[in-house]
Design a protein around this motif. Structure first.
Motif, PDB file in Angstrom:
ATOM      1  N   ASP A 241       0.814  -1.210   0.000  1.00 21.09           N
ATOM      2  CA  ASP A 241       0.000   0.000   0.000  1.00 21.09           C
ATOM      3  C   ASP A 241       0.850   1.264   0.000  1.00 21.09           C
ATOM      4  N   LEU A 242       1.955   1.248   0.728  1.00 19.02           N
ATOM      5  CA  LEU A 242       2.826   2.418   0.749  1.00 19.02           C
ATOM      6  C   LEU A 242       3.492   2.639  -0.613  1.00 19.02           C
ATOM      7  N   LEU A 243       3.961   1.560  -1.224  1.00 22.49           N
ATOM      8  CA  LEU A 243       4.580   1.691  -2.544  1.00 22.49           C
ATOM      9  C   LEU A 243       3.537   2.092  -3.590  1.00 22.49           C
ATOM     10  N   ALA A 244       2.318   1.569  -3.459  1.00 25.26           N
ATOM     11  CA  ALA A 244       1.247   1.936  -4.391  1.00 25.26           C
ATOM     12  C   ALA A 244       0.885   3.415  -4.268  1.00 25.26           C
ATOM     13  N   ASP A 245       1.085   3.974  -3.087  1.00 22.45           N
ATOM     14  CA  ASP A 245       0.836   5.407  -2.876  1.00 22.45           C
ATOM     15  C   ASP A 245       1.967   6.274  -3.405  1.00 22.45           C
ATOM     16  N   GLY A 246       3.016   5.637  -3.949  1.00 25.16           N
ATOM     17  CA  GLY A 246       4.099   6.383  -4.562  1.00 25.16           C
ATOM     18  C   GLY A 246       5.330   6.570  -3.697  1.00 25.16           C
ATOM     19  N   LEU A 247       5.335   5.980  -2.500  1.00 24.95           N
ATOM     20  CA  LEU A 247       6.515   6.095  -1.655  1.00 24.95           C
ATOM     21  C   LEU A 247       7.633   5.217  -2.186  1.00 24.95           C
ATOM     22  N   SER A 248       8.867   5.647  -1.979  1.00 26.06           N
ATOM     23  CA  SER A 248      10.021   4.818  -2.291  1.00 26.06           C
ATOM     24  C   SER A 248      10.174   3.787  -1.173  1.00 26.06           C
ATOM     25  N   GLN A 249      11.035   2.787  -1.415  1.00 23.88           N
ATOM     26  CA  GLN A 249      11.284   1.811  -0.350  1.00 23.88           C
ATOM     27  C   GLN A 249      11.909   2.488   0.864  1.00 23.88           C
ATOM     28  N   ARG A 250      12.758   3.487   0.612  1.00 25.65           N
ATOM     29  CA  ARG A 250      13.389   4.224   1.708  1.00 25.65           C
ATOM     30  C   ARG A 250      12.322   4.947   2.546  1.00 25.65           C
ATOM     31  N   ASP A 251      11.387   5.629   1.852  1.00 30.54           N
ATOM     32  CA  ASP A 251      10.323   6.343   2.568  1.00 30.54           C
ATOM     33  C   ASP A 251       9.392   5.370   3.291  1.00 30.54           C
ATOM     34  N   ALA A 252       9.110   4.225   2.647  1.00 30.59           N
ATOM     35  CA  ALA A 252       8.270   3.211   3.292  1.00 30.59           C
ATOM     36  C   ALA A 252       8.946   2.696   4.553  1.00 30.59           C
TER      37      ALA A 252
ATOM     38  N   GLY B 118       9.152   2.394  10.282  1.00 29.70           N
ATOM     39  CA  GLY B 118      10.125   2.293  11.370  1.00 29.70           C
ATOM     40  C   GLY B 118      10.977   1.036  11.287  1.00 29.70           C
ATOM     41  N   ILE B 119      11.263   0.606  10.042  1.00 28.10           N
ATOM     42  CA  ILE B 119      12.089  -0.580   9.840  1.00 28.10           C
ATOM     43  C   ILE B 119      13.174  -0.223   8.823  1.00 28.10           C
ATOM     44  N   SER B 120      14.109  -1.136   8.605  1.00 27.69           N
ATOM     45  CA  SER B 120      15.204  -0.878   7.666  1.00 27.69           C
ATOM     46  C   SER B 120      14.728  -1.047   6.218  1.00 27.69           C
ATOM     47  N   GLU B 121      15.488  -0.436   5.285  1.00 27.38           N
ATOM     48  CA  GLU B 121      15.189  -0.631   3.864  1.00 27.38           C
ATOM     49  C   GLU B 121      15.301  -2.108   3.488  1.00 27.38           C
ATOM     50  N   GLY B 122      16.260  -2.794   4.106  1.00 25.77           N
ATOM     51  CA  GLY B 122      16.409  -4.228   3.846  1.00 25.77           C
ATOM     52  C   GLY B 122      15.171  -5.006   4.255  1.00 25.77           C
ATOM     53  N   ALA B 123      14.564  -4.606   5.376  1.00 27.82           N
ATOM     54  CA  ALA B 123      13.349  -5.279   5.836  1.00 27.82           C
ATOM     55  C   ALA B 123      12.186  -5.007   4.878  1.00 27.82           C
ATOM     56  N   VAL B 124      12.124  -3.787   4.357  1.00 22.15           N
ATOM     57  CA  VAL B 124      11.087  -3.472   3.374  1.00 22.15           C
ATOM     58  C   VAL B 124      11.302  -4.306   2.116  1.00 22.15           C
ATOM     59  N   SER B 125      12.544  -4.396   1.662  1.00 22.52           N
ATOM     60  CA  SER B 125      12.855  -5.180   0.479  1.00 22.52           C
ATOM     61  C   SER B 125      12.478  -6.643   0.679  1.00 22.52           C
ATOM     62  N   LEU B 126      12.760  -7.179   1.863  1.00 23.22           N
ATOM     63  CA  LEU B 126      12.411  -8.571   2.153  1.00 23.22           C
ATOM     64  C   LEU B 126      10.902  -8.767   2.159  1.00 23.22           C
TER      65      LEU B 126
END
Length: 197
Positions: A145-156, A161-169
Motif C-alpha cells: 500500500d505504501l509503494l502503491a501510494d508512490g513512496l520509495s522503499q526508503r520512505d516506506a 520504522g524498519i530498515s530498507e532491507g526489511a522493506v525489500s524482504l
C-alpha cells in the motif's frame, strides 16, 4: 464492454458493505467512468466500464476485501447506456450474471465470462494473481500500500520504522514485483478479450 457484478458474501450475517464498495469503485474509475456503480439487488453492485485497467483494479480490490464474489462479463451492450446501469442490456450483462454465479463457487471468488477462449485465459491468470494476493501477510500489504501510494522503499522504511532491507524482504515475500509485472499483461489480455468479434 465490461460489466462487473459483485455479490456480497454472507450478507445476511454482516453489515451492508455495498455503499462503501460503490464509493471504492467510484474512486477507482474516477470521473471518466463509463457508468456509475449501483446497487442492483439487496447485496449486489454492478458497474459497466470500457477500461480494462479499471476493471482489473476493481476486481483486485473487491477480492482483496474477501467479502465479495466478483463476476466480469465481456461482450456487447445496447448503446447508449442508460443513465442507470441497472437498466443496461446486452451480452456483457448476461455474461456478468453467469460469471458472478461461478465466482460464488470459486475459492478465488472471481470469474470472467465472454465469448471465445480469451476470457477463460484471462480468468485463469487473474485467479492465480488473486491466490498469490490471498497469501500475502499484513506486513506485505503494508509495504504494497505504501509503494502503491508512490513512496520509495526508503520512505516506506521510515514510515514503518524498519530498515530498507526489511522493506525489500517484505516486498520479495509478498511477490510485489511479480504482481507489478502481471498487472499490465492482464490488462492487455482483458483488452484483447473485449476486442474478439
Amino acid at each position: 464492454m465490461f460489466v462487473i457484478t459483485a455479490d456480497q458474501r454472507d450478507s445476511r450475517s454482516g453489515d451492508d458493505l455495498v455503499p462503501a464498495a460503490i464509493d471504492d469503485v467510484a474512486r477507482i474509475t474516477g470521473p471518466h467512468a463509463t457508468s456509475v456503480a449501483e446497487r442492483t439487488a439487496g447485496d449486489e453492485l454492478q458497474v459497466a466500464d470500457r477500461d480494462p485497467a479499471a476493471v482489473l483494479s476493481i476486481a483486485l480490490h473487491l477480492t482483496r476485501l474477501g467479502s465479495w464474489s466478483v463476476g466480469v462479463g465481456i461482450g456487447d451492450v445496447e448503446t447508449p447506456l442508460p443513465a442507470s446501469v441497472r437498466a443496461g442490456r446486452g451480452e456483457a450483462f448476461i455474461h456478468a450474471r453467469e460469471a458472478v454465479e461461478r465466482a460464488k463457487r470459486a475459492t478465488t471468488r472471481f470469474a470472467v465470462t465472454g465469448d471465445g477462449e480469451a476470457p477463460s485465459d484471462a480468468e485463469a491468470l487473474i485467479r492465480l494473481l488473486v491466490e498469490l494476493r490471498d497469501r500475502r501477510s499484513t506486513e506485505g500489504w503494508e509495504v504494497h500500500d505504501l509503494l502503491a501510494d508512490g513512496l520509495s522503499q526508503r520512505d516506506a522504511a521510515r514510515r514503518l520504522g524498519i530498515s530498507e532491507g526489511a522493506v525489500s524482504l517484505r516486498a520479495k515475500v509478498a511477490a510485489l514485483r511479480a504482481e507489478e509485472s502481471a498487472v499490465p499483461a492482464l490488462v492487455r489480455m482483458l483488452d484483447r478479450a473485449d476486442r474478439v468479434p
